[in-house]
Design a protein around this motif. Structure first.
Motif, PDB file in Angstrom:
ATOM      1  N   ALA A 183     -31.905 -75.302   1.444  1.00  0.00           N
ATOM      2  CA  ALA A 183     -31.467 -74.940   2.794  1.00  0.00           C
ATOM      3  C   ALA A 183     -32.415 -75.526   3.840  1.00  0.00           C
ATOM      4  O   ALA A 183     -31.982 -75.989   4.902  1.00  0.00           O
ATOM      5  CB  ALA A 183     -31.392 -73.425   2.934  1.00  0.00           C
ATOM      6  N   VAL A 184     -33.702 -75.538   3.525  1.00  0.00           N
ATOM      7  CA  VAL A 184     -34.693 -76.112   4.450  1.00  0.00           C
ATOM      8  C   VAL A 184     -34.427 -77.600   4.656  1.00  0.00           C
ATOM      9  O   VAL A 184     -34.604 -78.126   5.765  1.00  0.00           O
ATOM     10  CB  VAL A 184     -36.118 -75.895   3.904  1.00  0.00           C
ATOM     11  CG1 VAL A 184     -37.146 -76.621   4.757  1.00  0.00           C
ATOM     12  CG2 VAL A 184     -36.436 -74.407   3.841  1.00  0.00           C
ATOM     13  N   SER A 185     -33.971 -78.283   3.608  1.00  0.00           N
ATOM     14  CA  SER A 185     -33.734 -79.726   3.707  1.00  0.00           C
ATOM     15  C   SER A 185     -32.550 -80.059   4.605  1.00  0.00           C
ATOM     16  O   SER A 185     -32.410 -81.207   5.044  1.00  0.00           O
ATOM     17  CB  SER A 185     -33.484 -80.312   2.306  1.00  0.00           C
ATOM     18  OG  SER A 185     -32.242 -79.848   1.775  1.00  0.00           O
ATOM     19  N   PRO A 188     -33.190 -76.598  10.450  1.00  0.00           N
ATOM     20  CA  PRO A 188     -33.778 -75.286  10.775  1.00  0.00           C
ATOM     21  C   PRO A 188     -32.709 -74.201  10.936  1.00  0.00           C
ATOM     22  O   PRO A 188     -32.941 -73.045  10.571  1.00  0.00           O
ATOM     23  CB  PRO A 188     -34.510 -75.553  12.097  1.00  0.00           C
ATOM     24  CG  PRO A 188     -34.819 -77.007  12.070  1.00  0.00           C
ATOM     25  CD  PRO A 188     -33.652 -77.648  11.375  1.00  0.00           C
ATOM     26  N   LYS A 189     -31.550 -74.572  11.471  1.00  0.00           N
ATOM     27  CA  LYS A 189     -30.471 -73.598  11.642  1.00  0.00           C
ATOM     28  C   LYS A 189     -29.985 -73.086  10.290  1.00  0.00           C
ATOM     29  O   LYS A 189     -29.768 -71.876  10.105  1.00  0.00           O
ATOM     30  CB  LYS A 189     -29.314 -74.233  12.411  1.00  0.00           C
ATOM     31  CG  LYS A 189     -28.187 -73.270  12.731  1.00  0.00           C
ATOM     32  CD  LYS A 189     -27.116 -73.944  13.561  1.00  0.00           C
ATOM     33  CE  LYS A 189     -25.978 -72.980  13.874  1.00  0.00           C
ATOM     34  NZ  LYS A 189     -24.906 -73.645  14.677  1.00  0.00           N
ATOM     35  N   HIS A 190     -29.812 -74.004   9.328  1.00  0.00           N
ATOM     36  CA  HIS A 190     -29.406 -73.591   7.988  1.00  0.00           C
ATOM     37  C   HIS A 190     -30.501 -72.735   7.330  1.00  0.00           C
ATOM     38  O   HIS A 190     -30.201 -71.777   6.609  1.00  0.00           O
ATOM     39  CB  HIS A 190     -29.137 -74.823   7.116  1.00  0.00           C
ATOM     40  CG  HIS A 190     -27.841 -75.516   7.433  1.00  0.00           C
ATOM     41  ND1 HIS A 190     -27.762 -76.524   8.371  1.00  0.00           N
ATOM     42  CD2 HIS A 190     -26.592 -75.341   6.949  1.00  0.00           C
ATOM     43  CE1 HIS A 190     -26.511 -76.947   8.442  1.00  0.00           C
ATOM     44  NE2 HIS A 190     -25.779 -76.249   7.596  1.00  0.00           N
ATOM     45  N   THR A 191     -31.745 -73.092   7.586  1.00  0.00           N
ATOM     46  CA  THR A 191     -32.859 -72.341   7.021  1.00  0.00           C
ATOM     47  C   THR A 191     -32.831 -70.890   7.482  1.00  0.00           C
ATOM     48  O   THR A 191     -32.954 -69.960   6.678  1.00  0.00           O
ATOM     49  CB  THR A 191     -34.201 -72.982   7.429  1.00  0.00           C
ATOM     50  OG1 THR A 191     -34.231 -74.337   6.986  1.00  0.00           O
ATOM     51  CG2 THR A 191     -35.368 -72.221   6.839  1.00  0.00           C
ATOM     52  N   MET A 192     -32.658 -70.693   8.783  1.00  0.00           N
ATOM     53  CA  MET A 192     -32.630 -69.338   9.329  1.00  0.00           C
ATOM     54  C   MET A 192     -31.467 -68.530   8.762  1.00  0.00           C
ATOM     55  O   MET A 192     -31.629 -67.374   8.358  1.00  0.00           O
ATOM     56  CB  MET A 192     -32.529 -69.400  10.857  1.00  0.00           C
ATOM     57  CG  MET A 192     -32.457 -68.039  11.529  1.00  0.00           C
ATOM     58  SD  MET A 192     -33.931 -67.027  11.243  1.00  0.00           S
ATOM     59  CE  MET A 192     -35.120 -67.933  12.245  1.00  0.00           C
TER      60      MET A 192
END
Length: 264
Positions: A183-185, A188-192
């Motif tokens: 998700a981090v890759s 940032p929106k996907h990470t959150m």
């Protein structure tokens, strides 16, 4: 003899390659400025190569000599062709492989979400044992998610389905955590959003092992909203946790554009 999984992988690969077209570039807001600049450069290159007559107001002035000089044409053509060529290389060397990688990453992450939802949808006792490639992905469709969301809001869920979804979330919780770098890759929106999903899966999984025993004479009450239901409170908790999972899944799969508010 080819296995069904091998055929599915080949079919998916062919589908991914054929799926790429210029619409992929138009849909991606990050790519629109580059695409627009390249199209403008192409139009300018056509204008330079056609060499339209100089406007009458420039005839007899130094500007006429500058516009009609072969050196000017060569320099502009070279710069524009270089820009267009660089963009073409970028599309084939960077954009297409990156887009395919992001799509494959989303398949993995979405499969984890589908595992919990599928256990609820099909009321699968052994849903927690189902391999991710064999999970029913139809539960990721927006219509199903929205209809299920409404059912949860009206407390119309089934206890056994909630129980099996909870078991799957408990089994898959560490998987959700381990794929966090994927998700981090993405962004940032996907990470959150993935962090929020992990939190909701954890809250659902925390109820594992806490389901009260139901006497045989009251088993017919497990899906009824009555004080005689021995698992009414526990079911309401699972219903609320699954509602949260569905809501965050919708945000993950179908993100809405943020609304811009005026500064006061």
């Amino acid at each position: 003899m080819q296995t069904a999984q091998g055929i599915n992988i080949k079919t998916l690969a062919v589908f991914e390659i054929s799926e790429f077209n210029i619409l992929n570039l138009l849909k991606d807001q990050r790519e629109r400025p580059l695409l627009t600049s390249t199209l403008i450069a192409f139009v300018l290159l056509c204008l330079v190569e056609i060499r339209f007559p100089v406007c009458s107001i420039f005839i007899g002035t130094p500007i006429e000599g500058l516009l009609t000089a072969d050196g000017t044409k060569s320099i502009l053509s070279g710069l524009l062709i270089g820009l267009i060529s660089a963009y073409i290389f970028y599309v084939f060397i960077d954009f297409i492989p990156r887009t395919r990688k992001e799509r494959e990453t989303m398949v993995v992450l979405n499969s984890l979400i589908a595992a919990t939802l599928d256990s609820y949808s099909r009321c699968r006792m052994f849903g927690h044992e189902t391999a991710l490639p064999h999970v029913d992905k139809s539960v990721l469709e927006k219509d199903w998610l929205e209809n299920t969301q409404v059912a949860f809001k009206h407390n119309k869920s089934k206890y056994l389905s909630l129980l099996f979804a909870m078991q799957t979330s408990y089994t898959r919780l560490e998987d959700f955590r381990h794929v966090f770098p994927l998700a981090v890759s993405l962004s940032p929106k996907h990470t959150m959003q993935w962090l929020v999903i992990i939190d909701k899966i954890r809250l659902l999984a925390e109820n594992y092992g806490g389901n009260p025993e139901v006497p045989i004479e009251k088993q017919h009450l497990i899906d009824k909203s009555t004080d005689d239901n021995p698992i009414l409170e526990f079911k309401s908790t699972l219903n609320f946790r699954m509602l949260e999972v569905v809501e965050e899944s919708i945000k993950w799969l179908y993100p809405s554009k943020p609304v811009k508010t005026a500064n006061k």
